[in-house]
Scaffold this active site. Structure first.
Site, PDB file in Angstrom:
ATOM      1  N   TYR A   1      49.228  25.727  54.303  1.00 17.76           N
ATOM      2  CA  TYR A   1      48.658  26.546  55.378  1.00 17.76           C
ATOM      3  C   TYR A   1      48.379  27.958  54.864  1.00 17.76           C
ATOM      4  O   TYR A   1      47.279  28.472  54.992  1.00 17.76           O
ATOM      5  CB  TYR A   1      49.657  26.556  56.533  1.00 17.76           C
ATOM      6  CG  TYR A   1      49.339  27.404  57.732  1.00 17.76           C
ATOM      7  CD1 TYR A   1      48.850  26.824  58.894  1.00 17.76           C
ATOM      8  CD2 TYR A   1      49.586  28.772  57.733  1.00 17.76           C
ATOM      9  CE1 TYR A   1      48.596  27.585  60.022  1.00 17.76           C
ATOM     10  CE2 TYR A   1      49.334  29.540  58.855  1.00 17.76           C
ATOM     11  CZ  TYR A   1      48.839  28.946  59.997  1.00 17.76           C
ATOM     12  OH  TYR A   1      48.599  29.713  61.107  1.00 17.76           O
TER      13      TYR A   1
ATOM     14  N   ASP B   1      49.443  31.458  70.243  1.00 19.48           N
ATOM     15  CA  ASP B   1      49.441  32.618  69.349  1.00 19.48           C
ATOM     16  C   ASP B   1      48.867  33.832  70.051  1.00 19.48           C
ATOM     17  O   ASP B   1      47.664  33.921  70.246  1.00 19.48           O
ATOM     18  CB  ASP B   1      48.616  32.298  68.103  1.00 19.48           C
ATOM     19  CG  ASP B   1      48.715  33.368  67.031  1.00 19.48           C
ATOM     20  OD1 ASP B   1      49.373  34.418  67.264  1.00 19.48           O
ATOM     21  OD2 ASP B   1      48.143  33.174  65.961  1.00 19.48           O
TER      22      ASP B   1
END
Length: 114
Positions: free
Chosen positions: A8, A32
């Site tokens: 990632y 997020d």
């Protein structure tokens, strides 16, 4: 799980959102930061990461990636952007297929430096 989180970071920093998106399950959700409405599904997640990578942001780990004996892993990192820095802890859960099923980013206004 630790290898997925390293992939990632590496994919994000290489400017390749497709690498990051490929780590997620088709029905994954992203929150997020935590408290925001979730981003759900591959297309929405692809748009989210394309925009973030395009911003010029880079990620640097603040500590080794941590995994659990269950289905979760976490990483503490700093997002470096041209005019700001954000300190974040991401907690991700994984499905049996090894794909990320949820990503929850823990950060708030006190974690932003300009």
């Amino acid at each position: 799980m630790k290898a997925a989180l390293q992939a990632y970071v590496d994919g994000f920093n290489a400017g390749d959102p497709a690498v990051v998106v490929a780590l997620f399950a088709d029905d994954a959700t992203i929150e997020d930061p935590v408290g925001n409405p979730p981003i759900t599904g591959r297309d929405a997640i692809a748009e989210f990461y394309a925009n973030n990578v395009a911003s010029g942001a880079k990620l640097s780990l603040d500590a080794p990636i941590r995994g659990s004996h269950g289905n979760a892993a976490a990483m503490a990192f700093t997002v470096e952007m041209p005019n700001m820095r954000i300190r974040v802890i991401d907690v991700m859960t994984f499905g049996d297929d090894g794909k990320i099923s949820t990503m929850r980013a823990h950060w708030g206004p006190a974690d932003i430096e300009s």
